[in-house]
Design an enzyme around this catalytic site. Structure first.
Site, PDB file in Angstrom:
ATOM      1  N   SER A 110      87.946  54.251  49.309  1.00  0.00           N
ATOM      2  CA  SER A 110      87.716  55.173  50.407  1.00  0.00           C
ATOM      3  C   SER A 110      89.054  55.711  50.927  1.00  0.00           C
ATOM      4  O   SER A 110      89.804  56.333  50.170  1.00  0.00           O
ATOM      5  CB  SER A 110      86.880  54.482  51.489  1.00  0.00           C
ATOM      6  OG  SER A 110      86.375  55.383  52.437  1.00  0.00           O
ATOM      7  N   ASP A 160      76.773  59.496  47.463  1.00  0.00           N
ATOM      8  CA  ASP A 160      77.738  59.136  48.505  1.00  0.00           C
ATOM      9  C   ASP A 160      77.875  60.298  49.495  1.00  0.00           C
ATOM     10  O   ASP A 160      78.321  61.385  49.115  1.00  0.00           O
ATOM     11  CB  ASP A 160      79.096  58.832  47.855  1.00  0.00           C
ATOM     12  CG  ASP A 160      80.104  58.215  48.819  1.00  0.00           C
ATOM     13  OD1 ASP A 160      79.951  58.410  50.054  1.00  0.00           O
ATOM     14  OD2 ASP A 160      81.042  57.547  48.343  1.00  0.00           O
ATOM     15  N   HIS A 191      78.108  55.054  49.406  1.00  0.00           N
ATOM     16  CA  HIS A 191      79.528  54.736  49.590  1.00  0.00           C
ATOM     17  C   HIS A 191      79.834  53.255  49.398  1.00  0.00           C
ATOM     18  O   HIS A 191      80.976  52.839  49.539  1.00  0.00           O
ATOM     19  CB  HIS A 191      79.961  55.181  50.994  1.00  0.00           C
ATOM     20  CG  HIS A 191      81.443  55.388  51.133  1.00  0.00           C
ATOM     21  ND1 HIS A 191      82.149  56.310  50.384  1.00  0.00           N
ATOM     22  CD2 HIS A 191      82.367  54.779  51.929  1.00  0.00           C
ATOM     23  CE1 HIS A 191      83.434  56.264  50.714  1.00  0.00           C
ATOM     24  NE2 HIS A 191      83.596  55.351  51.649  1.00  0.00           N
TER      25      HIS A 191
END
Length: 206
Positions: A110, A160, A191
């Site tokens: 991320s 996502d 995610h």
């Protein structure tokens, strides 16, 4: 067993496990709200002989640690991204020299994948291998011929909401267009990190 230390040297609070001289150095970058512990043990398991370094992001977003500022979901403060990229490049160079390490490996999730990706985009051959887990690069990077031959794995979720699939595919295509040896592994979720990603990372770094 090597001593695991917590240090504030070289600009970031970071956790480090020294490895043998000449062995790889493995940098692990956490996601938003994570810290130096999030992927430290995972990296150590992936590369047991390497020096493991996991820095904590120096930006706080409502108490959540990040590596650079943003002005909204998916909207980056580009000036701060440039600042963070230069600072992190210096940090990596200092730790590599301090530990007399060999090849440089990076893994990020991320926000951690985003700072790692921008280091690949902006700097000349700073990593030999890199794993980008759920990255988001919402702009078309400039060309960087130094990416040629760099081994890169991207893992992502097809649904996502934070890193949309078309944007992930565009990053893959950019890296491939620069001559990087890049592969992309999808799962059908969002995610979150799933088992197939972990398996792909283990295979990539084996």
């Amino acid at each position: 067993m090597a001593t695991i230390e917590l240090s504030r040297e070289h600009g970031y609070l970071h956790r480090v496990k020294p490895g043998a001289e000449g062995r790889p150095i493995f940098f692990a970058f956490h996601g938003t709200g994570g810290d130096e512990n999030q992927f430290f043990e995972f990296a150590a398991d992936l590369a047991p002989e390497a020096t493991i370094v996991s820095p904590r992001g120096d930006v706080s977003e409502y108490g959540a640690a990040r590596f650079f500022k943003r002005t909204g979901e998916g909207v980056y403060d580009m000036a701060d991204l440039a600042r963070a990229t230069d600072k992190m490049a210096g940090f990596i160079a200092a730790l590599k020299a301090e530990h007399k390490a060999g090849p440089v490996i990076g893994l990020g999730f991320s926000n951690g994948a985003n700072i790692l990706a921008n280091l690949l985009i902006e700097k000349d051959r700073i990593f030999d291998q890199a794993v980008l887990m759920h990255p988001l690069i919402p702009f078309r990077p400039d060309d960087n011929p130094a990416l040629k031959g760099t081994r890169i794995l991207i893992t992502a979720g097809r649904t996502d909401p934070i890193g949309p699939a078309p944007v992930t595919q565009a990053l893959h295509d950019y890296l491939a267009g620069q001559g990087a040896e890049v592969s992309l592994v999808w799962h059908n979720g969002g995610h979150e990190i799933r088992r197939e990603e972990v398996d792909a990372v283990q295979k990539f770094l084996a």
